[in-house]
Design a protein around this motif. Structure first.
Motif, PDB file in Angstrom:
ATOM      1  N   PHE A   1      25.157 -96.541 -20.886  1.00  0.00           N
ATOM      2  CA  PHE A   1      25.628 -95.688 -21.976  1.00  0.00           C
ATOM      3  C   PHE A   1      26.469 -94.547 -21.405  1.00  0.00           C
TER       4      PHE A   1
ATOM      5  N   TRP B   1      22.492 -89.841 -26.327  1.00  0.00           N
ATOM      6  CA  TRP B   1      22.013 -91.189 -26.630  1.00  0.00           C
ATOM      7  C   TRP B   1      20.505 -91.248 -26.877  1.00  0.00           C
TER       8      TRP B   1
ATOM      9  N   ASP C   1      18.531 -90.922 -29.324  1.00  0.00           N
ATOM     10  CA  ASP C   1      18.008 -91.637 -30.488  1.00  0.00           C
ATOM     11  C   ASP C   1      18.503 -93.081 -30.564  1.00  0.00           C
ATOM     12  N   ILE C   2      19.357 -93.468 -29.627  1.00  0.00           N
ATOM     13  CA  ILE C   2      19.876 -94.830 -29.575  1.00  0.00           C
ATOM     14  C   ILE C   2      19.119 -95.680 -28.560  1.00  0.00           C
TER      15      ILE C   2
ATOM     16  N   ALA D   1      15.889 -98.104 -29.002  1.00  0.00           N
ATOM     17  CA  ALA D   1      16.052 -99.368 -29.721  1.00  0.00           C
ATOM     18  C   ALA D   1      16.395-100.527 -28.791  1.00  0.00           C
TER      19      ALA D   1
ATOM     20  N   HIS E   1      31.139 -93.862 -25.802  1.00  0.00           N
ATOM     21  CA  HIS E   1      31.609 -93.061 -26.936  1.00  0.00           C
ATOM     22  C   HIS E   1      32.913 -92.363 -26.603  1.00  0.00           C
TER      23      HIS E   1
ATOM     24  N   HIS F   1      26.472 -91.568 -33.394  1.00  0.00           N
ATOM     25  CA  HIS F   1      25.256 -91.903 -32.643  1.00  0.00           C
ATOM     26  C   HIS F   1      24.275 -90.734 -32.623  1.00  0.00           C
TER      27      HIS F   1
ATOM     28  N   PRO G   1      22.075 -92.331 -36.022  1.00  0.00           N
ATOM     29  CA  PRO G   1      21.780 -93.335 -34.979  1.00  0.00           C
ATOM     30  C   PRO G   1      21.325 -94.677 -35.533  1.00  0.00           C
ATOM     31  N   ASP G   2      20.562 -94.679 -36.618  1.00  0.00           N
ATOM     32  CA  ASP G   2      20.061 -95.943 -37.172  1.00  0.00           C
ATOM     33  C   ASP G   2      21.206 -96.850 -37.613  1.00  0.00           C
TER      34      ASP G   2
ATOM     35  N   VAL H   1      24.258 -96.855 -36.389  1.00  0.00           N
ATOM     36  CA  VAL H   1      24.945 -97.326 -35.185  1.00  0.00           C
ATOM     37  C   VAL H   1      24.149 -98.459 -34.531  1.00  0.00           C
ATOM     38  N   ILE H   2      22.846 -98.295 -34.443  1.00  0.00           N
ATOM     39  CA  ILE H   2      21.985 -99.348 -33.886  1.00  0.00           C
ATOM     40  C   ILE H   2      22.116-100.637 -34.697  1.00  0.00           C
TER      41      ILE H   2
ATOM     42  N   LYS I   1      23.277-104.186 -32.730  1.00  0.00           N
ATOM     43  CA  LYS I   1      22.304-105.239 -32.416  1.00  0.00           C
ATOM     44  C   LYS I   1      22.798-106.659 -32.708  1.00  0.00           C
TER      45      LYS I   1
END
Length: 245
Positions: free
Chosen positions: A3, A14, A16-17, A20, A75, A229, A233-234, A236-237, A241
């Protein structure tokens, strides 16, 4: 998964990313030189005149840690640095995810990068005259999400953690860069994640990259601001995925 953060943040962007993906991948985080007090002593303005210098740093990290088959998530300018690195050493990379990245920030006759020369000159003058005042205005504008000011406050904190002269030098190398020809050489499968509303990178840039990168797909995330992000974040995840799978 490696990252790479963008201008004005560090690897904590990052936080919160990463959870996952940490069960499925070895995670590598790092701070770009000049991003904070710890890395500023290593900033040499003669070396860091172009993003290629940061691309070399990425490759040094890969080599030092013996990384292969890397899923690279970058990013903004951090993503473009990773793109340049992948072009240099394609066998070290598996796929790339570029979040709100741009090959060129300047408006041209047939290209909308988001900024005019006059706007950038004004931005640099503000940074020179009163860096902290500039940061306190720039951070909320770029972060957006005015209903959640805590995100702009956090961005202001990492932005002002940079030494003003170093921040100015890095801002100039980023905003004056033009890697439109380079992105045509990236053959890796690449996901372009773009916020639907981004002050720094217009939607036109995302469409341009998808058109000119040989193996890229563009995915819009319904959010605002240049740092989704951090703010969402959710979302972006959720965009990343399926691409990895």
């Amino acid at each position: 998964m490696v990252f790479a953060h963008g201008f004005g943040t560090d690897q904590t962007a990052w936080k919160d990313i990463v959870p996952a993906f940490s069960d499925s991948y070895k995670i590598v985080l790092f701070d770009y030189v000049g991003a904070n007090e710890a890395t500023t002593p290593y900033f040499n303005p003669r070396k860091y005149k172009q993003l290629y210098a940061y691309a070399d740093d990425i490759l040094d990290i890969f080599e030092e840690l013996h990384l292969k088959d890397v899923f690279f998530v970058g990013h903004s300018a951090g993503g473009m640095s990773g793109t340049l690195a992948a072009i240099q050493e394609p066998d070290w990379f598996s796929q790339l995810i570029l979040l709100n990245a741009s090959p060129c920030y300047l408006d041209e006759e047939s290209y909308k990068g988001g900024f005019s020369h006059e706007v950038l000159d004004g931005l640099f003058k503000q940074m020179e005259s009163n860096f902290h005042a500039w940061a306190s205005g720039f951070a909320p504008m770029v972060m957006a999400n005015t209903d959640r000011p805590q995100f702009a406050d956090a961005f202001t904190k990492t932005l002002t953690g940079m030494r003003p002269d170093v921040a100015l030098a890095i801002a100039k190398l980023i905003f004056h860069s033009d890697h439109r020809k380079d992105i045509t050489k990236l053959t890796h499968k690449t996901l372009l994640v773009q916020a639907t509303e981004d002050y720094a990178v217009p939607n036109d840039v995302g469409y341009y990259m998808e058109k000119h990168m040989p193996n890229a797909v563009l995915a819009f995330v319904e959010t605002e601001g240049h740092l989704p992000h951090i703010s969402d974040p959710d979302k972006v995840i959720k965009a990343i995925k399926p691409f990895l799978n």
